[in-house]
Design a protein around this motif. Sequence first.
Motif, mmCIF file in Angstrom:
data_model
loop_
_atom_site.group_PDB
_atom_site.id
_atom_site.type_symbol
_atom_site.label_atom_id
_atom_site.label_comp_id
_atom_site.label_asym_id
_atom_site.label_seq_id
_atom_site.Cartn_x
_atom_site.Cartn_y
_atom_site.Cartn_z
ATOM 1 N N VAL A 19 0.852 -1.187 0.000
ATOM 2 C CA VAL A 19 0.000 0.000 0.000
ATOM 3 C C VAL A 19 0.888 1.237 0.000
ATOM 4 N N PRO A 20 0.674 2.174 -0.969
ATOM 5 C CA PRO A 20 1.512 3.376 -0.979
ATOM 6 C C PRO A 20 1.265 4.241 0.247
ATOM 7 N N TRP A 21 2.322 4.803 0.801
ATOM 8 C CA TRP A 21 2.199 5.662 1.981
ATOM 9 C C TRP A 21 1.785 7.072 1.595
ATOM 10 N N CYS A 22 2.155 7.499 0.392
ATOM 11 C CA CYS A 22 1.812 8.839 -0.049
ATOM 12 C C CYS A 22 0.770 8.734 -1.165
ATOM 13 N N PHE A 23 -0.309 9.499 -1.072
ATOM 14 C CA PHE A 23 -1.396 9.416 -2.048
ATOM 15 C C PHE A 23 -2.158 10.735 -2.074
ATOM 16 N N PHE A 24 -2.991 10.912 -3.082
ATOM 17 C CA PHE A 24 -3.869 12.074 -3.174
ATOM 18 C C PHE A 24 -5.278 11.639 -2.804
ATOM 19 N N SER A 25 -6.012 12.507 -2.128
ATOM 20 C CA SER A 25 -7.368 12.183 -1.726
ATOM 21 C C SER A 25 -8.268 12.075 -2.954
ATOM 22 N N SER A 26 -9.457 11.497 -2.787
ATOM 23 C CA SER A 26 -10.360 11.256 -3.911
ATOM 24 C C SER A 26 -10.957 12.540 -4.484
ATOM 25 N N ASP A 27 -10.829 13.672 -3.781
ATOM 26 C CA ASP A 27 -11.350 14.932 -4.318
ATOM 27 C C ASP A 27 -10.248 15.752 -4.985
ATOM 28 N N TYR A 28 -9.195 15.095 -5.460
ATOM 29 C CA TYR A 28 -8.041 15.740 -6.064
ATOM 30 C C TYR A 28 -7.941 15.326 -7.530
ATOM 31 N N GLY A 29 -7.617 16.238 -8.400
ATOM 32 C CA GLY A 29 -7.380 15.895 -9.800
ATOM 33 C C GLY A 29 -8.508 16.311 -10.716
ATOM 34 N N TYR A 30 -8.964 15.380 -11.554
ATOM 35 C CA TYR A 30 -9.978 15.641 -12.569
ATOM 36 C C TYR A 30 -11.100 14.619 -12.467
ATOM 37 N N LYS A 31 -12.275 14.978 -13.025
ATOM 38 C CA LYS A 31 -13.400 14.044 -13.096
ATOM 39 C C LYS A 31 -13.950 14.064 -14.515
ATOM 40 N N VAL A 32 -14.589 12.964 -14.909
ATOM 41 C CA VAL A 32 -15.220 12.887 -16.222
ATOM 42 C C VAL A 32 -16.362 13.884 -16.248
ATOM 43 N N LEU A 55 -0.770 21.165 -7.678
ATOM 44 C CA LEU A 55 0.536 20.598 -7.363
ATOM 45 C C LEU A 55 1.654 21.420 -8.006
ATOM 46 N N PHE A 56 1.475 21.804 -9.278
ATOM 47 C CA PHE A 56 2.512 22.529 -10.003
ATOM 48 C C PHE A 56 2.089 23.920 -10.429
ATOM 49 N N GLY A 57 0.797 24.237 -10.421
ATOM 50 C CA GLY A 57 0.299 25.536 -10.864
ATOM 51 C C GLY A 57 -0.022 25.548 -12.346
ATOM 52 N N ASN A 58 -0.727 26.584 -12.779
ATOM 53 C CA ASN A 58 -1.114 26.753 -14.184
ATOM 54 C C ASN A 58 -1.863 25.551 -14.740
ATOM 55 N N ASP A 59 -2.736 24.964 -13.935
ATOM 56 C CA ASP A 59 -3.499 23.799 -14.379
ATOM 57 C C ASP A 59 -4.497 24.184 -15.470
ATOM 58 N N ILE A 60 -4.768 23.270 -16.368
ATOM 59 C CA ILE A 60 -5.780 23.448 -17.402
ATOM 60 C C ILE A 60 -7.085 22.911 -16.817
ATOM 61 N N ASN A 61 -8.141 23.709 -16.849
ATOM 62 C CA ASN A 61 -9.390 23.318 -16.197
ATOM 63 C C ASN A 61 -10.148 22.223 -16.928
ATOM 64 N N THR A 62 -10.078 22.183 -18.252
ATOM 65 C CA THR A 62 -10.746 21.140 -19.023
ATOM 66 C C THR A 62 -9.740 20.513 -19.969
ATOM 67 N N VAL A 63 -9.598 19.189 -19.905
ATOM 68 C CA VAL A 63 -8.665 18.472 -20.767
ATOM 69 C C VAL A 63 -9.407 17.351 -21.485
ATOM 70 N N LEU A 64 -8.817 16.888 -22.585
ATOM 71 C CA LEU A 64 -9.370 15.778 -23.354
ATOM 72 C C LEU A 64 -8.533 14.536 -23.074
ATOM 73 N N ARG A 74 -1.336 -3.613 -24.912
ATOM 74 C CA ARG A 74 -0.909 -2.219 -24.929
ATOM 75 C C ARG A 74 -2.115 -1.282 -25.015
ATOM 76 N N PHE A 75 -2.241 -0.445 -23.980
ATOM 77 C CA PHE A 75 -3.247 0.611 -23.948
ATOM 78 C C PHE A 75 -2.506 1.936 -23.978
ATOM 79 N N ARG A 76 -2.919 2.852 -24.847
ATOM 80 C CA ARG A 76 -2.286 4.166 -24.918
ATOM 81 C C ARG A 76 -3.305 5.211 -24.488
ATOM 82 N N PHE A 77 -2.874 6.119 -23.596
ATOM 83 C CA PHE A 77 -3.737 7.235 -23.258
ATOM 84 C C PHE A 77 -2.975 8.529 -23.491
ATOM 85 N N LYS A 78 -3.744 9.565 -23.818
ATOM 86 C CA LYS A 78 -3.154 10.858 -24.115
ATOM 87 C C LYS A 78 -4.054 11.929 -23.511
ATOM 88 N N ILE A 79 -3.458 12.887 -22.818
ATOM 89 C CA ILE A 79 -4.198 13.983 -22.210
ATOM 90 C C ILE A 79 -3.750 15.264 -22.907
#
Length: 109
Positions: A19-32, A55-64, A74-79
Amino acid sequence: QSICTLRGCCWSPQSDTSVPWCFFSSDYGYKVDGSTRTTQAGFETMLTRLPSPSLFGNDINTVLLTGEYQTPNRFRFKITDPKTQRFEVPHEHVQSFTGSAASNLNYKV
């Protein structure tokens, strides 16, 4: 007991080493945001940034998010930023995928 920093990273030492000791809470990041569109190779969906510390600043609010089931292994994802085209470094051995989605996948997305 978890301790979370101002940037949203939480620290919770566990006796279980898998189990990782460091993690982000479920209300962090992006949602569909909206529906997921099926493509020939996989899917596309818009993601909207959750109101959480940056985390780093200048986040993009909507991404594809584009996902491609290229092969059974092999699965490829691109943001990408759907509003601003950015330079992508060309590579002689990495070409755009033009096939259909693979079947009998050895992974789940």
